[in-house]
Scaffold this motif. Structure first.
Motif, PDB file in Angstrom:
ATOM      1  N   TYR A   1      45.425  41.125  47.932  1.00 60.48           N
ATOM      2  CA  TYR A   1      45.957  39.773  47.791  1.00 60.48           C
ATOM      3  C   TYR A   1      46.046  39.003  49.099  1.00 60.48           C
ATOM      4  O   TYR A   1      46.398  37.827  49.090  1.00 60.48           O
ATOM      5  CB  TYR A   1      47.335  39.817  47.136  1.00 60.48           C
ATOM      6  N   GLN A   2      45.745  39.634  50.244  1.00 61.38           N
ATOM      7  CA  GLN A   2      45.784  38.905  51.521  1.00 61.38           C
ATOM      8  C   GLN A   2      44.914  39.631  52.540  1.00 61.38           C
ATOM      9  O   GLN A   2      44.399  40.717  52.279  1.00 61.38           O
ATOM     10  CB  GLN A   2      47.198  38.751  52.055  1.00 61.38           C
ATOM     11  N   GLY A   3      44.740  38.992  53.702  1.00 57.37           N
ATOM     12  CA  GLY A   3      43.913  39.585  54.747  1.00 57.37           C
ATOM     13  C   GLY A   3      42.433  39.415  54.455  1.00 57.37           C
ATOM     14  O   GLY A   3      42.026  38.717  53.529  1.00 57.37           O
TER      15      GLY A   3
ATOM     16  N   ASN B   1      43.183  35.298  45.425  1.00 56.39           N
ATOM     17  CA  ASN B   1      42.932  34.045  46.145  1.00 56.39           C
ATOM     18  C   ASN B   1      43.507  34.050  47.560  1.00 56.39           C
ATOM     19  O   ASN B   1      43.123  33.238  48.399  1.00 56.39           O
ATOM     20  CB  ASN B   1      43.520  32.870  45.377  1.00 56.39           C
ATOM     21  N   GLY B   2      44.419  34.970  47.857  1.00 56.11           N
ATOM     22  CA  GLY B   2      45.004  35.029  49.190  1.00 56.11           C
ATOM     23  C   GLY B   2      44.132  35.722  50.209  1.00 56.11           C
ATOM     24  O   GLY B   2      44.420  35.684  51.410  1.00 56.11           O
ATOM     25  N   VAL B   3      43.066  36.368  49.754  1.00 55.08           N
ATOM     26  CA  VAL B   3      42.126  37.056  50.655  1.00 55.08           C
ATOM     27  C   VAL B   3      41.124  36.042  51.200  1.00 55.08           C
ATOM     28  O   VAL B   3      40.711  35.120  50.491  1.00 55.08           O
ATOM     29  CB  VAL B   3      41.380  38.182  49.911  1.00 55.08           C
ATOM     30  N   VAL B   4      40.736  36.197  52.476  1.00 55.97           N
ATOM     31  CA  VAL B   4      39.627  35.412  53.024  1.00 55.97           C
ATOM     32  C   VAL B   4      38.413  36.337  53.129  1.00 55.97           C
ATOM     33  O   VAL B   4      38.532  37.479  53.566  1.00 55.97           O
ATOM     34  CB  VAL B   4      39.980  34.781  54.387  1.00 55.97           C
ATOM     35  N   VAL B   5      37.259  35.830  52.708  1.00 56.03           N
ATOM     36  CA  VAL B   5      36.087  36.697  52.516  1.00 56.03           C
ATOM     37  C   VAL B   5      34.878  36.196  53.292  1.00 56.03           C
ATOM     38  O   VAL B   5      34.516  35.019  53.213  1.00 56.03           O
ATOM     39  CB  VAL B   5      35.736  36.806  51.018  1.00 56.03           C
ATOM     40  N   SER B   6      34.266  37.111  54.012  1.00 59.37           N
ATOM     41  CA  SER B   6      32.949  36.880  54.610  1.00 59.37           C
ATOM     42  C   SER B   6      31.916  37.397  53.614  1.00 59.37           C
ATOM     43  O   SER B   6      31.866  38.597  53.338  1.00 59.37           O
ATOM     44  CB  SER B   6      32.835  37.637  55.935  1.00 59.37           C
ATOM     45  N   LEU B   7      31.109  36.507  53.048  1.00 58.24           N
ATOM     46  CA  LEU B   7      30.124  36.932  52.044  1.00 58.24           C
ATOM     47  C   LEU B   7      29.131  37.960  52.584  1.00 58.24           C
ATOM     48  O   LEU B   7      28.844  38.954  51.902  1.00 58.24           O
ATOM     49  CB  LEU B   7      29.389  35.711  51.482  1.00 58.24           C
TER      50      LEU B   7
ATOM     51  N   THR C   1      51.816  34.565  46.193  1.00 57.83           N
ATOM     52  CA  THR C   1      50.919  33.460  46.537  1.00 57.83           C
ATOM     53  C   THR C   1      49.455  33.874  46.501  1.00 57.83           C
ATOM     54  O   THR C   1      48.576  33.029  46.311  1.00 57.83           O
ATOM     55  CB  THR C   1      51.254  32.909  47.936  1.00 57.83           C
ATOM     56  N   GLY C   2      49.190  35.157  46.671  1.00 58.15           N
ATOM     57  CA  GLY C   2      47.811  35.626  46.763  1.00 58.15           C
ATOM     58  C   GLY C   2      47.180  36.066  45.459  1.00 58.15           C
ATOM     59  O   GLY C   2      46.005  36.444  45.426  1.00 58.15           O
ATOM     60  N   THR C   3      47.969  36.010  44.354  1.00 59.46           N
ATOM     61  CA  THR C   3      47.424  36.414  43.048  1.00 59.46           C
ATOM     62  C   THR C   3      47.740  35.426  41.938  1.00 59.46           C
ATOM     63  O   THR C   3      47.058  35.393  40.922  1.00 59.46           O
ATOM     64  CB  THR C   3      47.976  37.784  42.620  1.00 59.46           C
TER      65      THR C   3
END
Length: 439
Positions: A34-36, A71-77, A251-253
């Motif tokens: 949910y984060q990081g 949605n709280g995770v930031v992702v490098s494709l 907040t992240g889910t």
């Protein structure tokens, strides 16, 4: 009966959450990050085979469990696809059971370039980041210029917003940091290439999880980093860029707090951190060398040697309160086997006044004036690796654990006695039932 469990780190990360989530996942339906971002490193060791994950939740070894990035995770494709392909090469197929939130914010090359430039700039405050672009990606989210994964469905809009962002970042990279600019065209076409590989995995995660909870699905929420790296409650500014404490789940889910039945805190029986920042119990002697060697204290993401110190019960107790922890899991107990004496920090005093500090340090000056006060235990000098019953631990080990339990005033429900999945003592039968584990 426990249906949904949150797993949170109580220190500066690297507490062994990966092993515990893997252990708990056996009979679960979903494991949710949910984060990081891919600054996290979760190591699984099963039958002496090591699997290191950075983005995908620690349930991949069970074919029946679905992995979710909220949605709280930031992702490098590119890094996500790389991790999927790595697992595929190792005969672990996650494509059909990986779900991505349609609101995930993306990490791009310009985030990574800025992260690296800042950390190498002499005039900047050096935090000790992983250079993965996590901080700048979260900055974009708060500044409302983030590009979210669903934006790539509309190539015209994606092109428009990407051009604006590339211009914004290149201005900083070239004019202030004197670095090379990033290429808009390369980022645009590479992003669409990777997006096409994962776009069938995108869903409304909040809607999905709320629906599954109503159907009594078993869900685990997997935290990344640790609570002392929380952007609000950690050792600011030497923290991560997200809420790695309990609030990050909400907040992240998109789930309400009432849907979490049990909150498990994970803590090593000593303390480590990577990067700069306060560390009251830090060691610089032979014990530090011993903990690094026996505990294999090197970052899963960066390979950096971790700083080590004695268990800090003052900070642990605070993180337990902030996160409303239901029960604690102690990890790496076996690492202490050969020490003559073992210390735990029970309070701080001011190094000038010698008076006890009865507040949580906030400023750099506060941290610099701390002296930790220790309770000293005699080492048990006996291998406890692989023990699965509390009664089989040496008496000195039991006394050490009982002291921790009485000090923090919550139950210790799980104890890890080695890196393998089955090197675990279950004390809480409800957790044992959740896993359907048999000694």
């Amino acid at each position: 009966m426990i249906k949904n469990i949150a797993v949170l780190g109580m220190q500066w990360g690297d507490e062994g959450k990966g092993k515990i989530v893997d252990l708990l996942s056996k009979n679960s339906n979903y494991v949710v990050r949910y984060q990081g971002g891919n600054n996290a490193g979760h190591t699984l060791l099963v039958d002496k085979k090591k699997t290191i994950l950075h983005l995908i939740p620690s349930c991949v070894l069970y074919k029946n469990v679905k992995a979710v990035l909220g949605n709280g995770v930031v992702v490098s494709l590119p890094d996500l696809v790389k991790e999927i392909n790595f697992l595929k090469k190792n005969k672990i197929f996650i494509q059909d059971r990986l779900i991505l939130s349609n609101s995930i914010s993306l990490i791009f090359e310009y985030h990574i370039s800025l992260d690296r430039a800042r950390e190498k700039n002499k005039e900047s405050k050096i935090i000790g980041t992983t250079h993965k672009g996590i901080g700048p990606a979260y900055e974009d989210k708060i500044a409302r210029r983030s590009i979210r994964i669903s934006d790539l469905y509309d190539t015209n809009y994606f092109s428009y917003i990407l051009k604006k962002n590339v211009h914004y970042y290149n201005f900083q990279l070239v004019n202030y940091f004197k670095k090379n600019p990033v290429s808009y065209k390369k980022i645009y076409f590479d992003s669409l290439k990777y997006f096409n590989k994962i776009k069938n995995m995108i869903q409304d995660v909040s809607k999905l999880l709320n629906k599954k909870i109503k159907k009594k699905s078993k869900i685990i929420f997997e935290g990344a980093q640790g609570s002392l790296l929380d952007i609000d409650y950690g050792t600011y500014p030497y923290v991560s860029s997200s809420n790695s404490s309990i609030g990050g789940i909400i907040t992240g889910t998109g789930l309400g707090i009432k849907n979490i039945n049990y909150i498990m805190g994970i803590s090593k029986v000593y303390t480590t951190r990577v990067g700069n920042g306060p560390f009251p119990t830090e060691l610089f002697n032979d014990v530090h060398k011993y903990l690094c060697k026996i505990g294999k204290e090197f970052g899963s993401t960066t390979g950096r040697k971790r700083r080590t110190g004695w268990l800090d019960l003052v900070l642990l107790k605070r993180m337990i309160k902030i996160n409303s922890i239901s029960g604690l899991c102690l990890t790496k107990l076996d690492v202490l086997d050969n020490l003559n004496e073992i210390k735990v920090c029970i309070k701080y005093i001011n190094k000038f006044s010698k008076k006890e500090i009865n507040f949580y340090p906030i400023t750099q000056k506060d941290w610099e004036e701390i002296i930790p006060v220790y309770k000293v235990f005699k080492g048990w000098k006996k291998s406890i690796r692989g023990i699965v019953l509390f009664k089989d631990l040496p008496v000195l080990t039991q006394k050490y654990i009982s002291f921790i339990k009485n000090f923090i005033k919550i139950d210790i429900d799980l104890i890890s006695t080695g890196p393998e999945r089955n090197n675990t003592i279950f004390i809480n039968n409800k957790i044992k039932t959740f896993v359907n584990y048999k000694n």
